[in-house]
Design a protein around this motif. Structure first.
Motif, PDB file in Angstrom:
ATOM      1  N   MET A   1       0.778  -1.207  -0.013  1.00 22.27           N
ATOM      2  CA  MET A   1      -0.005   0.089   0.145  1.00 22.27           C
ATOM      3  C   MET A   1       1.105   1.182  -0.141  1.00 22.27           C
ATOM      4  O   MET A   1       1.936   1.334   0.669  1.00 22.27           O
ATOM      5  N   PRO A   2       0.620   2.368  -0.864  1.00 21.77           N
ATOM      6  CA  PRO A   2       1.449   3.380  -0.861  1.00 21.77           C
ATOM      7  C   PRO A   2       1.321   4.353   0.297  1.00 21.77           C
ATOM      8  O   PRO A   2       0.391   4.134   1.221  1.00 21.77           O
ATOM      9  N   ALA A   3       2.384   5.186   0.564  1.00 20.57           N
ATOM     10  CA  ALA A   3       2.062   5.990   1.921  1.00 20.57           C
ATOM     11  C   ALA A   3       1.124   6.875   1.708  1.00 20.57           C
ATOM     12  O   ALA A   3       0.489   7.177   0.862  1.00 20.57           O
ATOM     13  N   THR A   4       0.459   7.196   2.999  1.00 20.51           N
ATOM     14  CA  THR A   4      -0.653   7.799   3.081  1.00 20.51           C
ATOM     15  C   THR A   4      -0.575   8.997   4.120  1.00 20.51           C
ATOM     16  O   THR A   4       0.551   8.973   4.763  1.00 20.51           O
ATOM     17  N   SER A   5      -1.176  10.019   3.940  1.00 15.95           N
ATOM     18  CA  SER A   5      -1.196  11.219   4.985  1.00 15.95           C
ATOM     19  C   SER A   5      -1.569  10.829   6.361  1.00 15.95           C
ATOM     20  O   SER A   5      -2.588  10.063   6.273  1.00 15.95           O
ATOM     21  N   PHE A   6      -1.135  11.689   7.344  1.00 21.63           N
ATOM     22  CA  PHE A   6      -1.985  11.447   8.577  1.00 21.63           C
ATOM     23  C   PHE A   6      -1.642  12.905   9.379  1.00 21.63           C
ATOM     24  O   PHE A   6      -1.014  13.721   8.924  1.00 21.63           O
ATOM     25  N   ASP A   7      -2.658  12.974  10.450  1.00 28.90           N
ATOM     26  CA  ASP A   7      -2.628  14.075  11.127  1.00 28.90           C
ATOM     27  C   ASP A   7      -2.119  13.727  12.670  1.00 28.90           C
ATOM     28  O   ASP A   7      -2.617  12.761  13.057  1.00 28.90           O
ATOM     29  N   TRP A   8      -1.509  14.464  13.351  1.00 28.12           N
ATOM     30  CA  TRP A   8      -1.270  14.159  14.402  1.00 28.12           C
ATOM     31  C   TRP A   8      -1.190  15.491  15.499  1.00 28.12           C
ATOM     32  O   TRP A   8      -0.757  16.638  14.998  1.00 28.12           O
ATOM     33  N   ALA A   9      -1.056  15.497  16.931  1.00 31.71           N
ATOM     34  CA  ALA A   9      -0.784  16.185  17.817  1.00 31.71           C
ATOM     35  C   ALA A   9      -0.222  15.859  19.030  1.00 31.71           C
ATOM     36  O   ALA A   9       0.068  14.746  19.256  1.00 31.71           O
TER      37      ALA A   9
END
Length: 132
Positions: A1-9
């Protein structure tokens, strides 16, 4: 699976809000494409007590322990844990003026959200005294 975006804090404690001093104590990561929401906490009681000796460490620890449970959707963690994944993330990272506060949200790209979460915990939270 290709790289995916994520959000973090980053999760941090601010024992005396008026002073603005803080300690990073955890990370929350949401990867919508992979259906992942996770939170890891590493609360260093010694560091927190050094910042504010009057801080109720047990109370702070209880507040921190609920964060990964809400992220995981544990129904016993209360009504926020019953929200859908994206709503839980947004609730967890909403600005607060309490002792436990999230940072602003950042973005990244990963192949493995769990590995990214662990990497962020290691780089943003763990000090040499708390690293495994």
């Amino acid at each position: 699976m290709p790289a995916t975006s994520f959000d973090w804090a980053v999760v941090r404690i601010v024992p005396r809000v008026e002073r603005g001093e803080r300690i990073n104590v955890g990370v929350i990561l949401h990867c919508r494409e992979r259906g992942f929401l996770g939170a890891r906490i590493a609360f260093d009681r010694t560091r927190a007590a050094a910042l504010d000796p009057a801080l109720d460490l047990d109370e702070v620890e209880r507040a921190l322990e609920i964060i990964p449970r809400i992220a995981a959707g544990d129904p016993a963690a209360g009504p926020m844990a019953r929200l859908d994944r994206a709503e839980r993330f947004h609730w967890l990272v909403s600005p607060r003026s309490t002792i436990v506060q999230p940072s602003r949200v950042h973005s990244g790209i990963c192949d493995d959200p769990e590995a990214a979460l662990q990497r962020l915990l290691a780089t943003m939270v763990l000090s040499p005294s708390t690293m495994p």
